[in-house]
Design an enzyme around this catalytic site. Structure first.
Site, PDB file in Angstrom:
ATOM      1  CG  HIS A 277     -11.963  -1.850   4.252  1.00  0.00           C
ATOM      2  ND1 HIS A 277     -10.957  -2.045   3.388  1.00  0.00           N
ATOM      3  CD2 HIS A 277     -11.088  -1.582   5.634  1.00  0.00           C
ATOM      4  CE1 HIS A 277      -9.640  -1.629   3.411  1.00  0.00           C
ATOM      5  NE2 HIS A 277      -9.886  -1.379   4.743  1.00  0.00           N
TER       6      HIS A 277
ATOM      7  CG  ASP B  20     -14.263  -7.892   4.809  1.00  0.00           C
ATOM      8  OD1 ASP B  20     -13.372  -8.401   5.364  1.00  0.00           O
ATOM      9  OD2 ASP B  20     -14.065  -6.569   4.437  1.00  0.00           O
TER      10      ASP B  20
ATOM     11  CD  GLN C 257     -11.109  -5.088  11.685  1.00  0.00           C
ATOM     12  OE1 GLN C 257     -10.800  -5.342  12.716  1.00  0.00           O
ATOM     13  NE2 GLN C 257     -10.414  -4.326  10.711  1.00  0.00           N
TER      14      GLN C 257
ATOM     15  CE  LYS D 280      -7.390  -5.918   8.626  1.00  0.00           C
ATOM     16  NZ  LYS D 280      -6.942  -4.466   8.895  1.00  0.00           N
TER      17      LYS D 280
ATOM     18  CB  CYS E  30     -10.024   1.894   4.205  1.00  0.00           C
ATOM     19  SG  CYS E  30      -8.146   2.462   4.302  1.00  0.00           S
TER      20      CYS E  30
HETATM   21  N1  7TS Z   1     -12.199  -5.520   5.251  1.00  0.00           N
HETATM   22  C1  7TS Z   1     -12.078  -4.934   6.425  1.00  0.00           C
HETATM   23  C2  7TS Z   1     -13.518  -4.986   7.354  1.00  0.00           C
HETATM   24  C3  7TS Z   1     -10.932  -4.403   7.089  1.00  0.00           C
HETATM   25  O1  7TS Z   1     -11.133  -3.889   8.199  1.00  0.00           O
HETATM   26  C4  7TS Z   1      -9.721  -4.280   6.244  1.00  0.00           C
HETATM   27  C5  7TS Z   1      -8.481  -3.714   6.825  1.00  0.00           C
HETATM   28  C6  7TS Z   1      -9.758  -4.941   5.154  1.00  0.00           C
HETATM   29  C7  7TS Z   1     -10.797  -5.440   4.460  1.00  0.00           C
HETATM   30  C8  7TS Z   1      -8.522  -4.944   4.121  1.00  0.00           C
HETATM   31  O2  7TS Z   1      -7.723  -5.707   4.888  1.00  0.00           O
HETATM   32  P1  7TS Z   1      -6.016  -5.995   4.199  1.00  0.00           P
HETATM   33  O3  7TS Z   1      -5.369  -6.784   5.397  1.00  0.00           O
HETATM   34  O4  7TS Z   1      -6.148  -6.481   2.874  1.00  0.00           O
HETATM   35  O5  7TS Z   1      -5.617  -4.362   4.112  1.00  0.00           O
HETATM   36  N2  7TS Z   1      -8.761  -2.702   7.799  1.00  0.00           N
HETATM   37  C9  7TS Z   1      -8.052  -1.588   8.252  1.00  0.00           C
HETATM   38  C10 7TS Z   1      -8.372  -0.646   9.286  1.00  0.00           C
HETATM   39  O6  7TS Z   1      -9.461  -0.704   9.645  1.00  0.00           O
HETATM   40  N3  7TS Z   1      -7.316  -0.073   9.633  1.00  0.00           N
HETATM   41  O7  7TS Z   1      -6.331  -0.244   8.841  1.00  0.00           O
HETATM   42  C11 7TS Z   1      -6.800  -1.604   7.865  1.00  0.00           C
END
Ligand code: 7TS
Length: 423
Positions: free
Chosen positions: A140, A217, A220, A243, A381
């Site tokens: 990401h 990371d 997910q 999430k 992203c």
């Molecule tokens: N890493 C992964 C693997 C992600 O899927 C996401 C967000 C992030 C980092 C960032 O997370 P945040 O909570 O700090 O924004 N992924 C997604 C997505 O797949 N669709 O919207 C956000």
């Protein structure tokens, strides 16, 4: 997770899976009863953010309406209650990911902030000109750009482990990228764009042989798989509350105490100090050293409630149920002529990314929205993933344990409608 051939379900792997009362579970999530343009909401955008159970909403409401106050600073009763709830949530997170100590749990805004913290605090002190940072080709943007910024600041170099046509990391290539100049490895546990579950245990073992720390990371992974940071033996693990059925604006950085202790603060301000004079400031102990300013107190308490809820459902059962759903979605979508799934790794969790011949992903998303079906369309992203597969964008259905086979079937009917309209 699903395995080779995609047809092996939790049931075929381990005998009968226990009954999963999805209809009862759905009652816990008020938004799932909403209608979109008069049709029942089919929410398949869980990788972007998950929905919240009553208990999370009620826990936050209770905090705000009965003991709202600041933490770590008041002598009054409300502040003591808020501090206790806040610190209990930290212990809850510690237990949830099996960290050795609660001071290894740092509350941050989300995965993005967690990774930026490590890049700027650990990175600025341990990584210099000509040093190398290894990431994978399926990251990401939030696990790419912080390292690029660090490289610009320090003269370090980013190395990228390639992936194969199924969207799996090439471990042989990874091994050759681990050099005496490697200072850090940062990889996704589960890819948000492809659904691939990376072999992080092996990635960590190989890095550790050379004394290289690893950041995982887990944005997910935590909603879908049991995560044990000590079993993984990782140095840093990042995830987002929103999430994992908790609120937005709150997330977790786990770090090995030994590493966190040696790292300078990321931000300065209240709560992260022991004493301040104009001549010298003494920083606070872990974890407070990394929590400058008033934190997202309701968010932390809500996250604790979300993890309790998830534990109550049982992550093993969640994983098994989602496996079956993912197999069903994969089979049903691939049976539609003109549909191609992007991301066909042997080990996958909860994400089906796909393209439809002759139709842009955004058109798929728009038509599905008219049917009440929420998916994400775009680059997720993860623009380098799109470049790797030669597509501008994909449509992505991402599942949670409150989704049903009927919802997957509604998605399939929606895709047939898309094809009728556009092809
Ligand atoms: N890493 C992964 C693997 C992600 O899927 C996401 C967000 C992030 C980092 C960032 O997370 P945040 O909570 O700090 O924004 N992924 C997604 C997505 O797949 N669709 O919207 C956000």
């Amino acid at each position: 997770m699903i395995r080779a051939g995609g047809a092996m379900t939790a049931r075929s792997r381990g005998g009968r899976s226990p009954a999963f009362e999805v209809e009862r579970i759905r009652q816990d999530f008020p938004v799932l009863g909403e209608k979109i343009r008069g049709k029942p909401l089919v929410y398949l955008d869980n990788a972007a953010t998950s929905q919240k159970p009553h208990v999370v909403i009620d826990t936050i409401r209770q905090f705000l309406s009965t003991y709202n106050s600041n933490v770590h600073r008041g002598v009054h009763q409300l502040s003591e209650r808020a501090t206790e709830a806040y610190e209990q949530a930290r212990t809850r997170v510690q237990g949830f990911i099996n960290a050795a100590e609660s001071r290894e749990i740092i509350f941050v805004r989300g995965t993005t902030e967690a990774i930026n913290l490590v890049a700027q605090s650990y990175g600025r002190t341990h990584i210099g000109t000509g040093d190398e940072i290894v990431i994978s080709a399926m990251e990401h943007h939030s696990n790419i750009v912080p390292w690029q910024i660090l490289c610009e600041q320090t003269g370090a170099v980013l190395r990228v482990v390639p992936i194969n046509d199924d969207g799996e990391m090439l471990l042989d290539e990874y091994v050759t990228l681990l050099t005496p100049r490697t200072r850090l490895v940062a990889v996704a546990h589960v890819s948000n764009a492809l659904g691939t579950i990376n072999p992080v245990r092996e990635v960590i073992r190989l890095a550790r042989r050379q004394g290289v720390p690893v950041l995982v990371d887990g944005a997910q992974a935590v909603p879908h798989l049991k995560v044990d940071v000590r079993e993984l033996d990782c140095d840093f693990y990042a995830f987002s509350g929103h999430k994992v059925f908790g609120p937005t604006g709150i997330g977790v950085l786990y770090g090995r105490a030994r590493l966190l202790e040696a790292m300078p603060p990321y931000q300065g301000g209240g709560d992260m100090i022991k004493s301040v004079t104009f001549a010298k400031t003494v920083y606070n102990d872990l974890p407070f050293k990394f929590e400058a300013g008033t934190p997202h107190i309701g968010g932390v308490i809500g996250l604790g409630a979300a993890l309790d809820y998830l534990d109550g459902v049982g992550l093993d059962r969640v994983t098994a149920y989602e496996d079956e759903l993912l197999v069903h979605a994969t089979e049903a979508l691939s049976a539609i002529p003109g549909v191609r799934i992007i991301g066909t790794a042997k080990e996958k969790a909860s994400v089906v990314s796909f393209v439809v011949d002759g139709v842009h992903a955004h058109d798929i998303g728009t038509v599905l929205d008219h049917e009440g079906i929420a998916i994400r369309a775009g680059h997720h992203c993860a623009m380098p993933v799109m470049q790797r597969f030669g597509v501008p964008a994909t449509a992505r259905a991402s599942l949670a344990f409150y989704n049903t086979r009927e919802e997957v079937d509604a998605l399939v009917r929606g895709i047939h409608k898309v094809i009728e309209m556009f092809v």
